[in-house]
Scaffold this motif. Structure first.
Motif, PDB file in Angstrom:
ATOM      1  N   MET A  73      -0.050   4.367  63.787  1.00 55.82           N
ATOM      2  CA  MET A  73       0.568   3.944  62.529  1.00 55.82           C
ATOM      3  C   MET A  73      -0.457   3.145  61.713  1.00 55.82           C
ATOM      4  N   ASP A  74      -0.686   3.572  60.478  1.00 57.05           N
ATOM      5  CA  ASP A  74      -1.621   2.877  59.584  1.00 57.05           C
ATOM      6  C   ASP A  74      -0.851   1.936  58.669  1.00 57.05           C
ATOM      7  N   GLY A 116      12.144   4.353  50.620  1.00 55.71           N
ATOM      8  CA  GLY A 116      11.326   5.204  51.480  1.00 55.71           C
ATOM      9  C   GLY A 116      11.126   4.614  52.856  1.00 55.71           C
ATOM     10  N   VAL A 117      10.983   3.293  52.914  1.00 54.12           N
ATOM     11  CA  VAL A 117      10.879   2.627  54.217  1.00 54.12           C
ATOM     12  C   VAL A 117      12.197   2.769  54.964  1.00 54.12           C
ATOM     13  N   GLU A 174       7.358   8.801  58.603  1.00 54.34           N
ATOM     14  CA  GLU A 174       7.043  10.214  58.830  1.00 54.34           C
ATOM     15  C   GLU A 174       5.574  10.510  58.564  1.00 54.34           C
ATOM     16  N   GLN A 175       4.974   9.727  57.680  1.00 51.74           N
ATOM     17  CA  GLN A 175       3.555   9.890  57.371  1.00 51.74           C
ATOM     18  C   GLN A 175       2.694   8.904  58.162  1.00 51.74           C
ATOM     19  N   SER A 176       3.300   8.285  59.170  1.00 42.99           N
ATOM     20  CA  SER A 176       2.605   7.308  60.032  1.00 42.99           C
ATOM     21  C   SER A 176       2.037   6.146  59.233  1.00 42.99           C
ATOM     22  N   ILE A 177       2.864   5.641  58.290  1.00 45.15           N
ATOM     23  CA  ILE A 177       2.455   4.527  57.437  1.00 45.15           C
ATOM     24  C   ILE A 177       3.435   3.379  57.587  1.00 45.15           C
ATOM     25  N   ASP A 199       0.964   8.821  48.967  1.00 49.75           N
ATOM     26  CA  ASP A 199       1.456   9.509  47.771  1.00 49.75           C
ATOM     27  C   ASP A 199       2.551  10.516  48.139  1.00 49.75           C
ATOM     28  N   LYS A 200       2.364  11.238  49.221  1.00 47.79           N
ATOM     29  CA  LYS A 200       3.364  12.219  49.650  1.00 47.79           C
ATOM     30  C   LYS A 200       4.664  11.518  50.044  1.00 47.79           C
ATOM     31  N   ALA A 201       4.561  10.415  50.772  1.00 47.17           N
ATOM     32  CA  ALA A 201       5.757   9.677  51.186  1.00 47.17           C
ATOM     33  C   ALA A 201       6.498   9.121  49.986  1.00 47.17           C
TER      34      ALA A 201
END
Length: 291
Positions: free
Chosen positions: A1-2, A20-21, A28-31, A207-209
């Motif tokens: 996770m970044d 989104g969180v 889902e984007q490992s953020i 950006d995608k998330a």
């Protein structure tokens, strides 16, 4: 996770990142998003970038101009909001709704805000309606605490105020500024170019998330959105949060996608120049690059 650290005011208007969180779209984007909360001032947000305390700044494009003036090369990564939430409101007892053309000669009591961009959007909207500031009578000087009370007492013909503050039984929103000003790149995410290349892949995932979060907001009910935001805004009652979310939806506050709309940037440059916030003949793109 970044982890990505974001400097921003703690505000429901930035619902896309919080929703989104809550919906797991960043996970889902490992953020993992961390929010550097401050009072929303230029020093609080821009200073956090200059001090290296954050990775991203979320706010008005003017923060990017300020960054550029401090020697940073800011790059817009994504867009969050496409409107101002400021409105012209009347007293609930006023019998007739004003129109933009009917503002000529009217006294407009100004509820003070934290940034000048709302007033720039208003003057731009006024200009698009064929009027100028010289044809209305701004009333300035009241504190935020006193402005609404003085308006209700009878000072001024119309109140210029952020929409959230206008959500009262004794006020009636008549003219949302966004309906006249049109869509603008109101809130954007910016990064210092020195961090861009090392974090490019991560920022593309961000950006995608965010884009998925904006789509999620458009597809869910107001009640579902309010429940998703509630853990981030425990100081609001459920009823108050629901009302704010509904207002933001009515104003079409959140961007349709995370991609910056360059036609909006061009018009916002015109508005900021008209409002005296950037130098004559300059464009926002003179200060800001785009990912």
């Amino acid at each position: 996770m970044d982890t990505l650290r974001i400097a921003c005011a703690h505000d429901v208007m930035y619902a896309p990142q919080y929703a989104g969180v809550s919906a797991g779209l960043f996970a889902e984007q490992s953020i993992l998003l961390e929010f550097h909360r401050n009072n929303g001032t230029c020093e609080g947000t821009v200073g956090a970038v200059n001090r290296g305390e954050v990775d991203l700044l979320l706010g008005t494009c003017l923060y990017g101009v300020r960054l550029a003036e401090t020697g940073v090369n800011p790059v817009i990564v994504a867009q969050s909001n496409q409107q101002t939430r400021h409105v012209l409101a009347q007293r609930a007892t006023d019998l007739h709704d004003l129109q933009w053309s009917g503002l000529r000669g009217k006294a407009i009591l100004v509820h003070p805000g934290q940034t000048p961009t709302a007033w720039a959007a208003f003057t731009y909207a006024l200009n698009r309606s064929g009027l100028s500031l010289g044809e209305v009578k701004p009333i300035v000087g009241y504190t935020a605490e006193d402005a609404i009370g003085e308006f209700l007492r009878g000072v001024g013909d119309v109140l210029f105020v952020d929409g959230d503050s206008a959500l009262r039984n004794d006020l009636r929103i008549t003219l949302p500024v966004s309906r006249q000003a049109g869509r603008l790149p109101w809130s954007v995410y910016m990064v210092d170019r020195r961090q861009l290349e090392p974090k490019r892949e991560l920022l593309l995932r961000f950006d995608k998330a965010l884009d998925n979060s904006l789509k999620w907001l458009r597809g869910e009910t107001t009640e579902t959105i309010a429940r998703a935001l509630a853990p981030f805004f425990p100081h609001f009652s459920a009823e108050r949060l629901l009302a704010i979310v509904q207002l933001h939806r009515d104003l079409d506050l959140w961007a349709q996608s995370s991609a910056l709309q360059l036609d909006q940037v061009r018009r916002w440059s015109e508005a900021l120049e008209l409002g005296g916030l950037i130098a004559p003949g300059r464009q926002l793109r003179d200060y800001l690059d785009v990912l």
